[in-house]
Design a protein around this motif. Structure first.
Motif, PDB file in Angstrom:
ATOM      1  N   ARG A  68      20.731  14.845  -5.101  1.00 23.80           N
ATOM      2  CA  ARG A  68      19.327  14.778  -5.486  1.00 23.80           C
ATOM      3  C   ARG A  68      18.436  15.268  -4.341  1.00 23.80           C
ATOM      4  O   ARG A  68      17.463  15.962  -4.538  1.00 23.80           O
ATOM      5  N   ASP A  69      18.802  14.872  -3.112  1.00 19.90           N
ATOM      6  CA  ASP A  69      18.039  15.312  -1.947  1.00 19.90           C
ATOM      7  C   ASP A  69      18.742  16.502  -1.301  1.00 19.90           C
ATOM      8  O   ASP A  69      19.859  16.851  -1.673  1.00 19.90           O
ATOM      9  N   SER A  70      18.064  17.080  -0.296  1.00 19.56           N
ATOM     10  CA  SER A  70      18.654  18.222   0.408  1.00 19.56           C
ATOM     11  C   SER A  70      19.244  17.766   1.733  1.00 19.56           C
ATOM     12  O   SER A  70      18.637  16.971   2.445  1.00 19.56           O
ATOM     13  N   TYR A  71      20.414  18.256   2.023  1.00 20.06           N
ATOM     14  CA  TYR A  71      21.089  17.960   3.294  1.00 20.06           C
ATOM     15  C   TYR A  71      21.375  19.314   3.920  1.00 20.06           C
ATOM     16  O   TYR A  71      22.353  19.967   3.581  1.00 20.06           O
ATOM     17  N   ILE A  72      20.473  19.729   4.784  1.00 18.70           N
ATOM     18  CA  ILE A  72      20.460  21.138   5.186  1.00 18.70           C
ATOM     19  C   ILE A  72      21.231  21.344   6.484  1.00 18.70           C
ATOM     20  O   ILE A  72      20.935  20.683   7.498  1.00 18.70           O
ATOM     21  N   PRO A  73      22.214  22.257   6.451  1.00 20.00           N
ATOM     22  CA  PRO A  73      22.989  22.513   7.666  1.00 20.00           C
ATOM     23  C   PRO A  73      22.081  22.868   8.838  1.00 20.00           C
ATOM     24  O   PRO A  73      21.152  23.653   8.694  1.00 20.00           O
ATOM     25  N   GLY A  74      22.327  22.225   9.969  1.00 13.55           N
ATOM     26  CA  GLY A  74      21.540  22.518  11.174  1.00 13.55           C
ATOM     27  C   GLY A  74      20.281  21.676  11.290  1.00 13.55           C
ATOM     28  O   GLY A  74      19.621  21.705  12.328  1.00 13.55           O
ATOM     29  N   GLU A  75      19.930  20.934  10.239  1.00 17.88           N
ATOM     30  CA  GLU A  75      18.738  20.087  10.304  1.00 17.88           C
ATOM     31  C   GLU A  75      19.166  18.603  10.361  1.00 17.88           C
ATOM     32  O   GLU A  75      20.291  18.277  10.002  1.00 17.88           O
ATOM     33  N   PRO A  76      18.254  17.698  10.799  1.00 22.47           N
ATOM     34  CA  PRO A  76      18.641  16.286  10.927  1.00 22.47           C
ATOM     35  C   PRO A  76      19.206  15.691   9.626  1.00 22.47           C
ATOM     36  O   PRO A  76      20.095  14.839   9.668  1.00 22.47           O
ATOM     37  N   SER A  77      18.704  16.158   8.482  1.00 26.08           N
ATOM     38  CA  SER A  77      19.181  15.614   7.202  1.00 26.08           C
ATOM     39  C   SER A  77      20.678  15.833   7.004  1.00 26.08           C
ATOM     40  O   SER A  77      21.325  15.105   6.243  1.00 26.08           O
ATOM     41  N   GLU A  78      21.240  16.815   7.695  1.00 23.89           N
ATOM     42  CA  GLU A  78      22.675  17.115   7.525  1.00 23.89           C
ATOM     43  C   GLU A  78      23.538  15.902   7.875  1.00 23.89           C
ATOM     44  O   GLU A  78      24.588  15.692   7.274  1.00 23.89           O
ATOM     45  N   ALA A  79      23.074  15.080   8.845  1.00 24.52           N
ATOM     46  CA  ALA A  79      23.878  13.937   9.310  1.00 24.52           C
ATOM     47  C   ALA A  79      24.150  12.931   8.194  1.00 24.52           C
ATOM     48  O   ALA A  79      25.129  12.200   8.245  1.00 24.52           O
ATOM     49  N   ALA A  80      23.269  12.883   7.187  1.00 20.86           N
ATOM     50  CA  ALA A  80      23.447  11.910   6.102  1.00 20.86           C
ATOM     51  C   ALA A  80      24.410  12.418   5.029  1.00 20.86           C
ATOM     52  O   ALA A  80      24.768  11.676   4.114  1.00 20.86           O
ATOM     53  N   ASP A  81      24.820  13.674   5.118  1.00 16.71           N
ATOM     54  CA  ASP A  81      25.797  14.203   4.156  1.00 16.71           C
ATOM     55  C   ASP A  81      27.193  13.838   4.634  1.00 16.71           C
ATOM     56  O   ASP A  81      27.752  14.488   5.517  1.00 16.71           O
TER      57      ASP A  81
END
Ligand code: FMN
Length: 132
Positions: free
Chosen positions: A66-79
């Motif tokens: 549902r959300d974005s988990y973008i490689p190289g960005e902080p959100s990636e850690a939650a994937d």
């Protein structure tokens, strides 16, 4: 059950795992598949270094969220889906792994983005996965 699933994967050169993200990780049924697959003497060896036993195979992953988990960005850690699948496949000897992370379905679910427009964002990436 485990033997049947392992036989299935042994017979394939290329396989596709397409999965949603549930609570940052893989759904329980996919975790169950992993636990049947990762088996000493069948998919990995107990020899020094624990080498993987599945050779010359390729895996393609589509991870939907549902959300974005973008490689190289902080959100990636939650994937926690992509790293777990990569680790498990690598452990079994499958190193040729490509991933499409098809995130951000929320706007489409809320009707803020047309579903066709949402899906179109990933068409090229998914088509590239098919070119092996
Ligand atoms: C139990 C459950 C847990 C979920 N957890 C997450 C999550 O942690 N992060 C996220 O981005 N999406 C999460 N989702 C959304 C799913 O990934 C999403 O529903 C699925 O990829 C299918 O997309 P769609 O609902 O747009 O068809 C969750 C959905 C369910 C049902």
């Amino acid at each position: 059950m485990s033997a049947e699933l392992i036989a299935e994967i042994r017979a394939a050169d290329l396989f596709l795992i397409s999965t949603p993200m549930y609570n940052f990780t893989v759904p329980a049924v996919l975790k169950s598949w992993i636990d049947y697959m990762v088996r000493p003497g069948f998919t990995f060896s107990l020899a020094p270094g624990w080498p993987g036993m599945l050779e010359n195979k390729k895996a393609r992953l589509i991870v939907v969220s549902r959300d974005s988990y973008i490689p190289g960005e902080p959100s990636e850690a939650a994937d926690l889906v992509t790293p777990v699948l990569r680790k498990v496949l690598d452990f079994m000897g499958i190193h040729d792994v490509d991933v499409v992370r098809a995130g951000s379905s929320l706007a489409a679910n809320l009707g803020k983005v047309r579903i066709d427009d949402h899906l179109a964002k990933y068409e090229a990436d998914v088509a590239a996965l098919a070119k092996v």
